[in-house]
Design a protein around this motif. Structure first.
Motif, PDB file in Angstrom:
ATOM      1  N   SER A   1      98.809  34.515  10.075  1.00 26.14           N
ATOM      2  CA  SER A   1     100.675  34.340  10.581  1.00 26.14           C
ATOM      3  C   SER A   1     101.117  34.747   9.004  1.00 26.14           C
ATOM      4  CB  SER A   1     100.268  32.923   9.867  1.00 26.14           C
ATOM      5  OG  SER A   1      99.940  32.019   9.197  1.00 26.14           O
ATOM      6  N   PRO A   2     102.635  35.190   8.743  1.00 22.57           N
ATOM      7  CA  PRO A   2     102.956  35.828   7.868  1.00 22.57           C
ATOM      8  C   PRO A   2     103.170  35.146   6.458  1.00 22.57           C
ATOM      9  CG  PRO A   2     104.489  35.774   9.724  1.00 22.57           C
ATOM     10  CD  PRO A   2     103.192  35.281  10.023  1.00 22.57           C
ATOM     11  N   SER A   3     103.429  33.081   6.676  1.00 16.63           N
ATOM     12  CA  SER A   3     103.364  32.976   5.565  1.00 16.63           C
ATOM     13  C   SER A   3     101.901  32.675   5.246  1.00 16.63           C
ATOM     14  CB  SER A   3     102.691  31.631   5.728  1.00 16.63           C
ATOM     15  OG  SER A   3     102.389  30.558   6.575  1.00 16.63           O
TER      16      SER A   3
ATOM     17  N   ALA B   1      98.159  43.657  18.494  1.00 13.67           N
ATOM     18  CA  ALA B   1      99.933  44.425  17.757  1.00 13.67           C
ATOM     19  C   ALA B   1     100.153  43.833  16.681  1.00 13.67           C
ATOM     20  CB  ALA B   1     100.359  45.005  19.318  1.00 13.67           C
ATOM     21  N   VAL B   2     100.256  42.799  17.506  1.00  9.61           N
ATOM     22  CA  VAL B   2     101.471  41.646  16.012  1.00  9.61           C
ATOM     23  C   VAL B   2     100.553  41.454  15.239  1.00  9.61           C
ATOM     24  CG1 VAL B   2     102.932  39.296  16.436  1.00  9.61           C
ATOM     25  CG2 VAL B   2     102.090  40.503  18.483  1.00  9.61           C
ATOM     26  N   VAL B   3      99.859  41.069  14.789  1.00 12.95           N
ATOM     27  CA  VAL B   3      98.656  40.949  13.651  1.00 12.95           C
ATOM     28  C   VAL B   3      99.073  42.101  13.044  1.00 12.95           C
ATOM     29  CG1 VAL B   3      96.771  40.646  12.787  1.00 12.95           C
ATOM     30  CG2 VAL B   3      97.208  38.921  14.742  1.00 12.95           C
ATOM     31  N   LEU B   4      98.451  43.557  13.799  1.00 17.26           N
ATOM     32  CA  LEU B   4      99.122  44.601  13.255  1.00 17.26           C
ATOM     33  C   LEU B   4     100.185  45.359  12.756  1.00 17.26           C
ATOM     34  CD1 LEU B   4      96.247  47.113  15.798  1.00 17.26           C
ATOM     35  CD2 LEU B   4      95.650  45.779  12.946  1.00 17.26           C
ATOM     36  N   ALA B   5     101.212  45.032  13.300  1.00 18.12           N
ATOM     37  CA  ALA B   5     103.092  45.148  12.472  1.00 18.12           C
ATOM     38  C   ALA B   5     102.529  44.261  11.093  1.00 18.12           C
ATOM     39  CB  ALA B   5     103.128  44.943  13.969  1.00 18.12           C
ATOM     40  N   THR B   6     102.065  43.108  12.095  1.00 20.02           N
ATOM     41  CA  THR B   6     102.218  42.233  10.134  1.00 20.02           C
ATOM     42  C   THR B   6     101.982  42.617   9.261  1.00 20.02           C
ATOM     43  OG1 THR B   6     102.926  40.153  11.757  1.00 20.02           O
ATOM     44  CG2 THR B   6     102.214  39.411   9.541  1.00 20.02           C
ATOM     45  N   LEU B   7     100.638  42.604   9.734  1.00 17.47           N
ATOM     46  CA  LEU B   7      99.523  43.279   8.310  1.00 17.47           C
ATOM     47  C   LEU B   7     100.510  44.816   7.620  1.00 17.47           C
ATOM     48  CD1 LEU B   7      96.038  43.075   9.523  1.00 17.47           C
ATOM     49  CD2 LEU B   7      97.217  41.620   7.880  1.00 17.47           C
TER      50      LEU B   7
ATOM     51  N   ARG C   1     103.519  44.450   7.815  1.00 18.68           N
ATOM     52  CA  ARG C   1     105.269  44.524   7.048  1.00 18.68           C
ATOM     53  C   ARG C   1     104.346  44.236   5.767  1.00 18.68           C
ATOM     54  NH1 ARG C   1     106.280  42.168  11.927  1.00 18.68           N
ATOM     55  NH2 ARG C   1     105.407  40.378  11.367  1.00 18.68           N
ATOM     56  N   HIS C   2     103.462  43.769   5.582  1.00 24.86           N
ATOM     57  CA  HIS C   2     103.179  43.411   4.092  1.00 24.86           C
ATOM     58  C   HIS C   2     102.159  44.011   3.141  1.00 24.86           C
ATOM     59  CE1 HIS C   2     103.756  39.036   6.074  1.00 24.86           C
ATOM     60  NE2 HIS C   2     103.733  38.756   4.731  1.00 24.86           N
TER      61      HIS C   2
END
Length: 766
Positions: free
Chosen positions: A700-702, A727-733, A735-736
């Motif tokens: 998760s982003p948090s 793809a959601v997890v890859l995008a989150t990584l 962004r961070h």
């Protein structure tokens, strides 16, 4: 020249091997080269001609694998070919080797002839042995793991979803029908598999012949009889097969010249009162009949061809020339199918036989201080192991130092079991009700195989070795020269020890600092934390049965020179994390087994409970040390739910100023529990092993805001059916601003550092 055919076969094999690694010359040029060899005459001319023949065979045959022919595994194919041998049904799937001669994909026919493993959900509608069929399905390549060294498991397989997509185009001949009838009588009951998947006997010799039989639990003796007599190794529990492999006794399960020779000798013994010609003919016919019953395996075909050649020589009252018979068998097999040269069974069979014929007599003379029967037996086993060393090291990445001594007991035992199994099979064919009376004897004979599966890890029993082909070949050459050279016994021993050390001591250069190694185990996890010789393995990948750890993870440990582990750690009992650990516990000595608390009942937990290791259940707050690594247990917390993923072991590992967070398969709810309980500072890490193979239910982003990693590693299988990593997890990584490495893309990942300033990253992607 005492053995011209052996040299001819070697030249033909050299031509085939050369054609496999280099672009073959045009056919007219090869024909001219062969003609030149014939014109030159003599030994050199013959060898040149046979090299040209080998090259010509490869050129005419076409690509050696569907992959080389440009087959796309994501698209269906239509194939037609001949069934080689008979069907078997391990783990509820019907399987047979199909010699494909027609292959069409996207309406385009492909040139070549390939051996593929055909798999059906039900074989009741298929002929039991032989015949031709047409099928439509998906060709899948072997599983490849891009580690150091790379591993490959399995073979090209054609998956057919329904028997309706497989059609018999030509029924089996009369001989195949007779073989089918005999096998059906022998396999009239099922052999169970301890993993819960039944090993089924197949009924019906023609299309539409009834319903498949119900699975019936077989007794240990029946399992062993089917494995040794018919080569149905899948009748044995996987743990038994792995135990024999570790002990260097797996050759007993691969029907070979040992089995053919024993049965031929048994028939000759039964025919002892008959005239000499009848005995010879009976033994030769028994060898050929046995080859038909077992199927066209390279080792069986070699043994049957050599037996036929020896019988012909004896019938003509000429002394048999074993090397000529071996060369004749090799030529017969290679000229009918040059692709056999690349099969491990072919290589091991011919290498072992060559070693026995050339080295065993000299070894027996060197061991003449022993009683003659013992010296001969030990010489044969040493010669076979020495000759097969380069191939066995490349395939199995282990050496069994005690294998020659183990074979002194195992080979006579196998002879007794084979004789008893042959009697049991004959009784089952002729008088089935009486066969059950023999099973208690076979059960007693099967007990040693079960014992092998329980032997704890020991380097004298099974030593992990990762020697590249040149080093293994050089070591074999040195040891063979030591045997052949007329030297004193102490000098011979010194040379052999030097050569063995060359092979056993070869390893990939390690790091002077500490390192994290994320092994490519497909859809699973395996993370090695190293500090020189001290190391701990967190998870080991796996599948639903035994064997994964020895085939995929063990080669990596051998290449890194990691012959001992401080601990084996299992984050949770899912097979893709736990299975390989259960295997490695009997492959590599380990000081302890660490798991989380409260696993309850699971198949992997039952496997782990039988390991001879001190077991420690870790709780949050526990701290451990392995070399300069300091490990702290963060989860699972008491509030974690009952789900196995939610109760994953979460570890924070720190060394030389850097921190690594290993999250197992913990989900987003578990991540929130970790954040609330420990706070952001306690979770901060430089490297994050992304949870649950990059599933969208984790990372998760948090959590990323709390951990603030610079590098994330995702362990996932290539083209896995779950869509990992998400793809959601890859995008989150992204962004961070976290750099991501993936085992499905980059292969094995190694991150090493000698201090907090910088680290070195290496991957093994092809």
């Amino acid at each position: 020249m005492r053995a011209p055919l052996a040299l001819d076969a070697a030249a033909c094999a050299a031509g085939i091997a050369l054609g496999g690694v280099a672009a073959a010359p045009p056919v007219p040029l090869l024909v001219c080269l062969g003609g030149l060899g014939v014109a030159l005459g003599g030994r050199r001319g013959r060898l040149l001609a046979w090299i040209a023949v080998g090259l010509l065979m490869v050129t005419l045959r076409g690509p050696v694998s569907p992959g080389a022919a440009g087959i796309d595994a994501r698209l269906p194919v239509a194939v037609e070919g001949a069934v080689a041998g008979c069907w078997s049904a391990p783990r509820g799937q019907a399987r047979a080797w199909l010699q494909v001669d027609t292959l069409v994909q996207r309406g385009r026919p492909r040139v070549g002839r390939w051996d593929v493993r055909l798999q059906l959900p039900d074989a009741a509608a298929m002929p039991f042995c032989g015949g031709r069929l047409r099928a439509r399905g998906y060709l899948k390549p072997p599983r490849r793991y891009h580690n150091l060294p790379p591993s490959q498991v399995g073979e090209w397989s054609l998956y057919v979803k329904s028997p309706l997509l497989a059609e018999v185009t030509a029924p089996p001949g009369a001989l195949a029908v007779a073989v089918s009838w005999v096998r059906r009588r022998v396999l009239s009951s099922a052999a169970g598999d301890e993993t819960g998947d039944p090993w089924l006997a197949l009924e019906g010799s023609v299309a539409g012949a009834g319903e498949p039989p119900a699975p019936v639990e077989a007794r240990p003796g029946e399992r062993l009889a089917l494995a040794l007599l018919l080569g149905e190794a899948t009748a044995l529990p996987p743990e038994w097969r792995e135990g024999m492999r570790r002990a260097g006794l797996s050759h007993l399960l691969a029907v070979s010249g040992l089995h053919v020779g024993m049965l031929a000798a048994l028939v000759a013994l039964v025919l002892l009162p008959a005239p000499r010609g009848w005995r010879i003919a009976g033994a030769a016919l028994a060898a050929l009949a046995y080859a038909l019953l077992v199927g066209p395996r390279p080792s069986v075909l070699r043994a049957a061809a050599m037996a036929a050649a020896a019988a012909a020589a004896l019938g003509l009252r000429r002394p048999p020339q074993a090397l000529n018979a071996l060369g004749l068998a090799a030529l017969a097999l290679l000229l009918t199918d040059p692709a056999r040269l690349g099969h491990l069974g072919f290589q091991l069979s011919f290498a072992a036989t060559t070693g026995i014929l050339l080295l065993a007599p000299r070894l027996a003379r060197a061991l003449s201080w022993l009683p003659r029967p013992l010296a001969l037996s030990l010489a044969v086993t040493l010669a076979a192991q020495l000759a097969t060393l380069p191939w066995s090291l490349a395939a199995f990445h282990r050496v069994a130092p005690l294998a020659p001594l183990a074979n002194l007991l195992a080979v006579p035992w196998a002879g007794v079991v084979l004789a008893a199994a042959a009697g049991w099979a004959a009784t089952r064919v002729l008088a089935p009700p009486l066969a059950s009376w023999m099973l208690p004897v076979l059960d007693g004979l099967a007990a040693p195989v079960a014992w092998l599966a329980e032997i704890p890890a020991n380097p004298w029993w099974s030593l992990p070795v990762a020697a590249p082909w040149p080093a293994a070949l050089l070591a074999t050459g040195l040891m063979a020269w030591s045997v052949v050279a007329p030297v004193r016994w102490w000098s011979l021993s010194a040379r052999m020890l030097l050569a063995f050390a060359l092979a056993a001591g070869w390893r990939h250069p390690g790091s002077r600092g500490v390192e994290v190694v994320v092994v490519d185990v497909g859809q699973g996890d395996a993370v090695l934390l190293r500090d020189g010789r001290e190391a701990v393995l967190v998870d080991g990948g796996g599948w639903g049965r035994a064997g994964f750890g020895g085939r995929v993870v063990l080669p990596v440990l051998a290449a890194l020179g990691q012959r001992r582990l401080a601990a084996l750690v299992v984050t949770h009992p899912d097979a893709d994390h736990c299975g390989g650990i259960a295997d490695l516990a009997r492959e590599v000595p380990a000081a302890a087994l660490w798991t989380a608390e409260g696993w309850g009942e699971s198949s992997c937990a039952r496997r782990l409970s039988g390991l001879p290791l001190p077991h420690r259940e870790l709780a949050p707050g526990d701290e451990l040390a392995v070399g300069r690594w300091r490990l702290r247990v963060l989860g699972p917390l008491p509030e974690s739910g009952p789900d196995a993923n939610a109760r994953s072991l979460v570890l924070l590992a720190a060394a030389l100023g850097r921190r690594v967070l290993l999250t197992g398969d913990v989900d987003a709810a578990g991540e929130r529990l970790l954040e609330r309980h420990w706070g952001g500072a306690a979770l901060a890490a430089d490297l994050l092993k992304v949870a649950h193979h990059g599933s969208r239910t984790s990372t998760s982003p948090s959590l990323l805001a709390a951990v603030r990693p610079r590098l994330a590693v995702i362990s996932a299988g290539r083209r896995n059916p779950y869509g990992h990593p998400s793809a959601v997890v890859l995008a989150t990584l992204d962004r961070h601003r976290v750099r991501v490495l993936r085992t499905d893309v980059h292969g094995m990942v190694r991150v090493a550092w000698e201090g907090p300033e910088r680290w070195r990253i290496a991957v093994t992607a092809p």
